[in-house]
Enzyme design. Structure first.
Site, PDB file in Angstrom:
ATOM      1  N   LYS A  82       0.838  -1.203   0.000  1.00  0.00           N
ATOM      2  CA  LYS A  82       0.000   0.000   0.000  1.00  0.00           C
ATOM      3  C   LYS A  82       0.874   1.254   0.000  1.00  0.00           C
ATOM      4  O   LYS A  82       0.472   2.290  -0.547  1.00  0.00           O
ATOM      5  CB  LYS A  82      -0.991  -0.005   1.157  1.00  0.00           C
ATOM      6  CG  LYS A  82      -0.454   0.165   2.550  1.00  0.00           C
ATOM      7  CD  LYS A  82      -1.577   0.034   3.578  1.00  0.00           C
ATOM      8  CE  LYS A  82      -1.087   0.234   5.002  1.00  0.00           C
ATOM      9  NZ  LYS A  82      -0.815   1.649   5.321  1.00  0.00           N
ATOM     10  N   SER A  83       2.060   1.190   0.567  1.00  0.00           N
ATOM     11  CA  SER A  83       2.959   2.348   0.550  1.00  0.00           C
ATOM     12  C   SER A  83       3.352   2.716  -0.872  1.00  0.00           C
ATOM     13  O   SER A  83       3.343   3.888  -1.261  1.00  0.00           O
ATOM     14  CB  SER A  83       4.216   2.056   1.378  1.00  0.00           C
ATOM     15  OG  SER A  83       3.901   1.825   2.722  1.00  0.00           O
ATOM     16  N   ARG A 142       1.727   6.013  -3.273  1.00  0.00           N
ATOM     17  CA  ARG A 142       2.625   6.961  -3.927  1.00  0.00           C
ATOM     18  C   ARG A 142       2.422   6.947  -5.443  1.00  0.00           C
ATOM     19  O   ARG A 142       2.399   7.998  -6.087  1.00  0.00           O
ATOM     20  CB  ARG A 142       4.085   6.618  -3.576  1.00  0.00           C
ATOM     21  CG  ARG A 142       4.471   7.011  -2.163  1.00  0.00           C
ATOM     22  CD  ARG A 142       5.740   6.319  -1.690  1.00  0.00           C
ATOM     23  NE  ARG A 142       6.198   6.833  -0.404  1.00  0.00           N
ATOM     24  CZ  ARG A 142       5.675   6.505   0.776  1.00  0.00           C
ATOM     25  NH1 ARG A 142       4.660   5.656   0.828  1.00  0.00           N
ATOM     26  NH2 ARG A 142       6.159   7.030   1.891  1.00  0.00           N
ATOM     27  N   GLY A 193      -3.958   7.470   7.450  1.00  0.00           N
ATOM     28  CA  GLY A 193      -3.041   8.581   7.660  1.00  0.00           C
ATOM     29  C   GLY A 193      -2.271   8.960   6.413  1.00  0.00           C
ATOM     30  O   GLY A 193      -2.095  10.150   6.111  1.00  0.00           O
ATOM     31  N   ARG A 250      -4.561  12.821  15.223  1.00  0.00           N
ATOM     32  CA  ARG A 250      -3.225  12.624  14.640  1.00  0.00           C
ATOM     33  C   ARG A 250      -2.731  13.940  14.039  1.00  0.00           C
ATOM     34  O   ARG A 250      -3.365  14.506  13.149  1.00  0.00           O
ATOM     35  CB  ARG A 250      -3.256  11.506  13.590  1.00  0.00           C
ATOM     36  CG  ARG A 250      -3.675  10.167  14.174  1.00  0.00           C
ATOM     37  CD  ARG A 250      -3.685   9.062  13.145  1.00  0.00           C
ATOM     38  NE  ARG A 250      -2.341   8.722  12.699  1.00  0.00           N
ATOM     39  CZ  ARG A 250      -2.068   7.765  11.808  1.00  0.00           C
ATOM     40  NH1 ARG A 250      -3.072   7.072  11.269  1.00  0.00           N
ATOM     41  NH2 ARG A 250      -0.836   7.502  11.439  1.00  0.00           N
ATOM     42  N   SER A 300       7.318  12.199  11.004  1.00  0.00           N
ATOM     43  CA  SER A 300       6.743  11.269  10.033  1.00  0.00           C
ATOM     44  C   SER A 300       7.348  11.512   8.661  1.00  0.00           C
ATOM     45  O   SER A 300       7.308  12.641   8.151  1.00  0.00           O
ATOM     46  CB  SER A 300       5.224  11.423   9.960  1.00  0.00           C
ATOM     47  OG  SER A 300       4.704  10.626   8.907  1.00  0.00           O
ATOM     48  N   SER A 301       7.871  10.464   8.062  1.00  0.00           N
ATOM     49  CA  SER A 301       8.419  10.573   6.711  1.00  0.00           C
ATOM     50  C   SER A 301       7.322  10.865   5.694  1.00  0.00           C
ATOM     51  O   SER A 301       7.600  11.320   4.580  1.00  0.00           O
ATOM     52  CB  SER A 301       9.143   9.284   6.322  1.00  0.00           C
ATOM     53  OG  SER A 301       8.227   8.194   6.244  1.00  0.00           O
ATOM     54  N   ASP A 326       6.900  -0.052  11.568  1.00  0.00           N
ATOM     55  CA  ASP A 326       5.729  -0.927  11.454  1.00  0.00           C
ATOM     56  C   ASP A 326       6.049  -2.385  11.773  1.00  0.00           C
ATOM     57  O   ASP A 326       5.127  -3.206  11.890  1.00  0.00           O
ATOM     58  CB  ASP A 326       5.131  -0.831  10.049  1.00  0.00           C
ATOM     59  CG  ASP A 326       4.357   0.461   9.842  1.00  0.00           C
ATOM     60  OD1 ASP A 326       4.021   1.114  10.840  1.00  0.00           O
ATOM     61  OD2 ASP A 326       4.092   0.827   8.683  1.00  0.00           O
ATOM     62  N   LYS A 384      -7.669  -2.581   6.609  1.00  0.00           N
ATOM     63  CA  LYS A 384      -6.877  -1.385   6.342  1.00  0.00           C
ATOM     64  C   LYS A 384      -5.662  -1.691   5.474  1.00  0.00           C
ATOM     65  O   LYS A 384      -5.301  -0.906   4.597  1.00  0.00           O
ATOM     66  CB  LYS A 384      -6.441  -0.744   7.663  1.00  0.00           C
ATOM     67  CG  LYS A 384      -5.605   0.519   7.498  1.00  0.00           C
ATOM     68  CD  LYS A 384      -5.308   1.132   8.842  1.00  0.00           C
ATOM     69  CE  LYS A 384      -4.344   2.309   8.712  1.00  0.00           C
ATOM     70  NZ  LYS A 384      -4.915   3.432   7.948  1.00  0.00           N
TER      71      LYS A 384
END
Length: 406
Positions: A24-25, A29, A72, A100, A147-148, A290, A389
């Protein structure tokens, strides 16, 4: 929705995790960059995780109110995207999302020239993007230790800015592999950027449409490493994973060499088998936070004392993951002890109970981190649907390995 799922102890595991999701990352992107490139790219094997499905639906939404639910990454990336594409949007989410922080990103966008108002609590969603009159500055300073995703959000919009953008990163840089992932994906779509120790330089450029295939998710794969580590016997196969991965969580391979799992590629599948483990693990999770919950549970069960750093960002995730871990580990006689603000010690369990009920705190990673305990005991996991999620078919994969679930 089920209130809980019960897993019966099953100590021998053999099979293939057929439903392992795509990253998902990477997917999120790719969707943002594709939108900035005009939306003409062919994107293959996008994640079926809810975060990505939200991004897929919302990035082109004409609705004035954008509800990102509990995602997020989606909140942060879309805030930057809608800002530079001059779309007036209100971004909101769940009650936890409203807790958050997003101030660092909003401050950076305001410095660029975006007009954004908070609608409830200062520094937190919901917020309204009102206008972007034009780029005011070429250089922005932003903390690297929170946070990156803030940094990645700004990197991806940078080529579209008339002056480009230079980011000066202050303090300790967390989750650097995710910044490198963003740079690699930008390059795939025709935009170059320079990564220095504490600086990111992105000139003004034009993204180009390009075909792209997303690899499987290493964060999701980490739970199968845990199953392999904790089972009495295991031979687990994982599809579509690359050992030469853009994902920082591929570090699970190195961590699990210490914790008793060997991983080799055979005929396009990653094969996990058991091996000897060490009695201690020293690990800095700064660049792979994570993985922390997964690794903590493994250490707790295998009588491995863990010496951890780099857990600071866990406090602002889907829940306060440090507090959640402490609560749930104590149910099996283990503990995560905070030595100081940067150091934690994992005290393993002396003896496991026959069964236990685990709360998930509306956090997908809590559910999946504790599920592998079903190799050692009967477990009951609260609100199993939270895994949608990031790994919607997690329980389906568990059933395919012969673990009885009700």
């Amino acid at each position: 929705m089920s209130t809980s799922i019960k897993l019966k102890r099953t100590s021998v595991l053999r099979g293939t995790a057929q439903w392992l999701p795509a990253s998902k990352s990477i997917s999120n992107r790719a969707l943002i960059i594709n939108a900035l490139a005009g939306g003409a790219s062919e994107l293959h094997n996008l994640s079926d995780a809810n975060d990505t499905q939200l991004m897929l639906r919302l990035v082109n939404s004409t609705d004035p109110i954008i509800d990102v639910e509990d995602a997020g990454t989606t909140m942060r990336f879309l805030t930057a995207y809608f800002s530079v594409t001059r779309q007036q949007k209100t971004l909101t989410g769940t009650s936890r999302m409203k807790e958050r922080p997003i101030a660092l990103l909003v401050d950076a966008l305001r410095t660029l020239g975006v007009e954004i108002d908070y609608l409830e609590k200062e520094g937190y969603p919901p917020h309204r993007i009102k206008s972007f009159a034009g780029q005011k500055v070429q250089t922005i300073s932003i903390r690297g230790d929170v946070s990156s995703q803030y940094i990645s959000a700004l990197m991806m919009i940078a080529p579209t800015l008339p002056q480009g953008l230079t980011l000066e990163l202050t303090g300790k840089i967390g989750s650097r592999p995710y910044i490198e992932m963003t740079a690699a994906l930008m390059k795939h779509f025709g935009a170059q950027c320079t990564l220095l120790e504490n600086k990111v330089i992105v000139p003004h450029q034009t993204y180009k449409p390009a075909a792209f295939t997303v690899e499987s998710d290493w964060s999701a794969a980490s739970y199968w490493f845990s199953f392999a580590a904790l089972a009495d016997q295991a031979e687990i196969l994982l599809p579509r994973l690359s050992l030469d991965s853009l994902q920082g969580d591929s570090k699970i391979v190195d961590i699990m060499k210490v914790l008793g799992v060997n991983a080799v590629l055979e005929k396009g599948l990653l094969k996990l088998t058991k091996t000897d483990h060490k009695k201690e693990l020293h690990w800095d999770f700064t660049h792979c936070p994570d993985l922390a919950q997964t690794v903590a549970v493994i250490c707790a069960v295998k009588n491995v004392t863990g010496y951890f750093t780099g857990l600071e960002s866990l406090r602002i995730k889907e829940t306060d993951r440090i507090a959640a871990l402490q609560n749930e580990l104590r149910k099996i006689g283990a503990d995560l002890i905070e030595i100081d603000s940067e150091h934690w010690t994992l005290k393993p369990s002396a003896a496991l109970p026959d069964s236990a009920y685990f709360n998930t705190y509306k956090d997908h990673r809590m559910a999946m981190a504790f599920a592998p305990l079903a190799t050692r005991m009967d477990v009951e996991i609260e609100k199993p649907e939270v895994t949608r999620k990031s790994y919607p078919n997690f329980w389906k994969d568990i059933l395919s390995f012969g673990i009885p679930a009700t």
